[in-house]
Write a protein that holds these residues in place. Structure first.
Motif, PDB file in Angstrom:
ATOM      1  N   ALA A 175       0.844  -1.213   0.000  1.00 28.45           N
ATOM      2  CA  ALA A 175       0.000   0.000   0.000  1.00 28.45           C
ATOM      3  C   ALA A 175       0.871   1.251   0.000  1.00 28.45           C
ATOM      4  N   GLY A 176       2.038   1.158   0.709  1.00 24.17           N
ATOM      5  CA  GLY A 176       2.933   2.312   0.771  1.00 24.17           C
ATOM      6  C   GLY A 176       3.546   2.638  -0.567  1.00 24.17           C
ATOM      7  N   LYS A 177       3.892   1.590  -1.364  1.00 23.75           N
ATOM      8  CA  LYS A 177       4.463   1.837  -2.686  1.00 23.75           C
ATOM      9  C   LYS A 177       3.481   2.583  -3.575  1.00 23.75           C
ATOM     10  N   ILE A 178       2.203   2.244  -3.430  1.00 22.30           N
ATOM     11  CA  ILE A 178       1.181   2.921  -4.228  1.00 22.30           C
ATOM     12  C   ILE A 178       1.097   4.401  -3.808  1.00 22.30           C
ATOM     13  N   LEU A 179       1.232   4.676  -2.505  1.00 26.78           N
ATOM     14  CA  LEU A 179       1.117   6.052  -2.007  1.00 26.78           C
ATOM     15  C   LEU A 179       2.371   6.882  -2.266  1.00 26.78           C
ATOM     16  N   ASN A 180       3.498   6.216  -2.547  1.00 26.80           N
ATOM     17  CA  ASN A 180       4.743   6.955  -2.775  1.00 26.80           C
ATOM     18  C   ASN A 180       4.591   7.961  -3.912  1.00 26.80           C
ATOM     19  N   ALA A 181       3.916   7.530  -4.974  1.00 19.77           N
ATOM     20  CA  ALA A 181       3.722   8.439  -6.110  1.00 19.77           C
ATOM     21  C   ALA A 181       2.867   9.637  -5.711  1.00 19.77           C
ATOM     22  N   ILE A 182       1.835   9.383  -4.950  1.00 20.64           N
ATOM     23  CA  ILE A 182       0.959  10.473  -4.485  1.00 20.64           C
ATOM     24  C   ILE A 182       1.738  11.435  -3.588  1.00 20.64           C
ATOM     25  N   ILE A 183       2.553  10.854  -2.665  1.00 23.49           N
ATOM     26  CA  ILE A 183       3.320  11.678  -1.730  1.00 23.49           C
ATOM     27  C   ILE A 183       4.338  12.538  -2.471  1.00 23.49           C
ATOM     28  N   ALA A 184       4.986  11.960  -3.478  1.00 29.55           N
ATOM     29  CA  ALA A 184       5.984  12.709  -4.241  1.00 29.55           C
ATOM     30  C   ALA A 184       5.355  13.902  -4.942  1.00 29.55           C
ATOM     31  N   GLU A 185       4.179  13.699  -5.556  1.00 32.38           N
ATOM     32  CA  GLU A 185       3.506  14.807  -6.217  1.00 32.38           C
ATOM     33  C   GLU A 185       3.023  15.863  -5.219  1.00 32.38           C
ATOM     34  N   ALA A 186       2.495  15.411  -4.092  1.00 29.64           N
ATOM     35  CA  ALA A 186       1.992  16.347  -3.076  1.00 29.64           C
ATOM     36  C   ALA A 186       3.118  17.185  -2.482  1.00 29.64           C
ATOM     37  N   ARG A 187       4.305  16.567  -2.330  1.00 30.34           N
ATOM     38  CA  ARG A 187       5.435  17.272  -1.729  1.00 30.34           C
ATOM     39  C   ARG A 187       5.899  18.455  -2.593  1.00 30.34           C
ATOM     40  N   LYS A 188       5.708  18.344  -3.896  1.00 34.79           N
ATOM     41  CA  LYS A 188       6.142  19.401  -4.792  1.00 34.79           C
ATOM     42  C   LYS A 188       5.399  20.716  -4.529  1.00 34.79           C
ATOM     43  N   LEU A 209       6.014  14.122   4.320  1.00 32.30           N
ATOM     44  CA  LEU A 209       4.875  13.195   4.374  1.00 32.30           C
ATOM     45  C   LEU A 209       5.389  11.762   4.508  1.00 32.30           C
ATOM     46  N   LYS A 210       4.893  11.076   5.518  1.00 33.30           N
ATOM     47  CA  LYS A 210       5.265   9.680   5.728  1.00 33.30           C
ATOM     48  C   LYS A 210       4.030   8.874   6.076  1.00 33.30           C
ATOM     49  N   ILE A 211       4.046   7.605   5.667  1.00 35.67           N
ATOM     50  CA  ILE A 211       3.028   6.652   6.109  1.00 35.67           C
ATOM     51  C   ILE A 211       3.755   5.586   6.922  1.00 35.67           C
ATOM     52  N   LEU A 212       3.303   5.424   8.168  1.00 36.50           N
ATOM     53  CA  LEU A 212       3.870   4.404   9.047  1.00 36.50           C
ATOM     54  C   LEU A 212       2.853   3.285   9.208  1.00 36.50           C
TER      55      LEU A 212
END
Length: 531
Positions: free
Chosen positions: A128-141, A147-150
């Protein structure tokens, strides 16, 4: 209550004006500092609120990904209590409000580093985290947030280079792992020098951390761990520069109002008083009146005192000028007569008969006696004008008895009490009034006495020629007399008035169908003590 009395009460004191100005000068910078503090704390709350919103979105996406990978979550994650919910109409929501207060406590130290784990993170969480990595990368811009998911054990499964490290030991994460929302302010490590002006903003050296628990029913699936540096107040001020300029102009306006207040209540009245003093020195009689709109009570008192002093000096100057004119006139007539008689005697002594010489010498002696009497009266008037109460008192009965011994025609009634006047001055006052009556063909004089409150009132009546209505306003004027040809100096009643008024009393002439009537009011010793 009159308008003037109301204005007197509402007029501020000078010390009140100065206190207001000083307090305003003190409050303005303190108010600016307070504005900075409040506004900066509001920026921290705003940052926390934005992180909560971002955390809620990440939590919802992560929860859906976990559910798609593992529909049955009855034995997944940690058992916890659901987050409290509220109902708004048909809509049920989880209210999480910002709670951080920059002024409540000092920021915590910088966030501890993650701990490297030997065991591999939960597989479902990793997928699930790998799927969110793309979202987090775009949001961070666009958000510039961390942003982290634990997972449910506090191990990072989505973020940057710290995937696989545990943050369960971090204070806010530990609280979120218990199913509770947590937020903290931590110090931020700053690399490189900062502009000196940045020291005005405390947000430059802090970072807001939010730990948002990801819960599905009663199971904790993980934690959305977010962080961001609050907006600098300086940057925010620049962004709101129009509002800030308006506020600055308001402060400048208030400062100018304070300056105008100080000028209107202190500087301007003082300058007006200075100009008024110059006008008085130049002989402008209109400048003798008190100032209008003096500003403060102290300035009003100063203006009135100055006006009273100026009027007193002006009246005294007028008195001296008139007095000198009268004296020169009174002296000129007998001196001219003496000079003429002496010149005639010097030039025609041998040709004059003894009778003529005796007549001229008699004239010189008469004019000399008049000058001597005039000088004596002038000295008495000078003493009366400069007299000050000595504190002596006179028993009315004893004082009138002394007068009775000198004037057999004097009748007395009602002689009880004591007056705040020395025996010598008491006799001087009433002997002048009695002599004035006899000089105007009176053969009987009556002095009636009665006590009226704190004063003793004496009514002096005679059966003489009386005083015409036209002369009543002038009889106390020095040198005014209707019997100059008979040796009158016109100073006796002036002496009476000066002595009586110097002791706080009054003397006036009353209308009468026969003879003259004078009323003298003198204070009793008790009333003088009260004053």
């Amino acid at each position: 209550m009159g308008q003037g009395s109301l204005l007197e009460k509402l007029r501020p004191r000078l010390r009140t004006v100065l206190l207001i100005v000083n307090l305003a000068v003190l409050i303005l910078p303190l108010g600016s500092l307070l504005f900075f503090r409040i506004y900066e704390n509001q920026l921290v709350r705003q940052t926390e609120s934005e992180l909560i919103s971002q955390g809620a979105v990440l939590a919802a996406v992560y929860r859906q990904e976990v559910l798609s990978l593992r529909p049955d979550l009855s034995d997944y994650g940690r058992k916890t209590k659901p987050l409290p919910t509220e109902k708004l109409g048909d809509y049920i929501y989880v209210p999480i409000l910002p709670t951080l207060d920059l002024n409540a406590a000092d920021p915590l130290p910088d966030r501890p580093d993650g701990k490297v784990m030997i065991d591999r993170p939960d597989e479902t969480a990793l997928v699930a985290g790998k799927i969110l990595n793309a979202i987090i990368a775009e949001a961070r811009k666009s958000t510039l947030a961390g942003l982290k998911i634990l997972d449910h054990n506090g191990v990072e499964v989505a973020g940057r280079a710290e995937v696989g490290q545990s943050f369960a030991h971090v204070q806010e994460v530990a609280r979120a792992l218990d199913g509770k929302y947590a937020s903290v302010i931590r110090k931020r490590e700053i690399t490189g020098p900062l502009p000196s002006i940045s020291g005005l903003s405390r947000s430059t050296g802090i970072r807001v951390f939010v730990a948002y628990p990801i819960i599905y029913h009663d199971r904790l699936l993980g934690v959305a761990y977010l962080s961001r540096t609050p907006n600098s107040i300086l940057q925010h001020i620049y962004a709101q520069r129009r509002t800030v300029v308006l506020a600055a102009l308001t402060i400048v306006g208030l400062t100018l109002l304070l300056a105008l207040l100080t000028s209107a209540t202190i500087s301007r009245p003082i300058n007006r008083l200075i100009r008024r003093a110059r006008r008085i020195s130049e002989g402008d009689v209109e400048a003798l009146q008190p100032m209008h709109r003096p500003g403060t009570q102290e300035m009003a008192m100063l203006s009135k005192s100055f006006s009273d002093m100026a009027i007193s000096l002006h009246d005294r100057s007028e008195y001296i000028r008139n007095f000198a004119s009268h004296v020169s006139h009174e002296f000129k007539t007998p001196l001219t007569s003496i000079q003429g008689a002496a010149e005639l005697l010097s030039e025609h002594y041998d040709t004059m008969s003894g009778k003529e010489r005796a007549r001229f010498i008699s004239n010189i002696q008469g004019d000399t006696n008049r000058l001597e009497k005039l000088v004596t009266r002038l000295l008495e008037l000078a003493r009366a004008d400069s007299i000050t109460p000595s504190g002596e008192t006179t028993d009315i009965a004893a004082g009138l008895a002394a007068l009775k011994a000198d004037y057999n025609q004097l009748r007395i009634s009602g002689s009880d009490g004591t007056v705040a006047l020395s025996p010598e001055n008491f006799v001087t006052v009433f002997s002048n009034l009695v002599e004035n009556a006899f000089h105007h063909n009176a053969d009987e004089v009556t002095i009636e006495t009665e006590l009226a409150g704190d004063n003793a009132c004496f009514t002096v009546r005679d059966n003489g020629d009386g005083i015409s209505p036209a002369n009543r306003q002038k009889i106390f004027t020095p040198f005014f007399t209707t019997r100059r040809a008979n040796g009158g100096t016109g100073l006796g009643l002036g002496i009476v008035q000066s002595i009586v008024e110097a002791h706080g009393g009054t003397v006036e002439v009353l209308a009468s169908d026969k003879g003259a009537v004078f009323k003298v009011s003198l204070p009793c010793p008790l009333s003088m003590d009260q004053k």
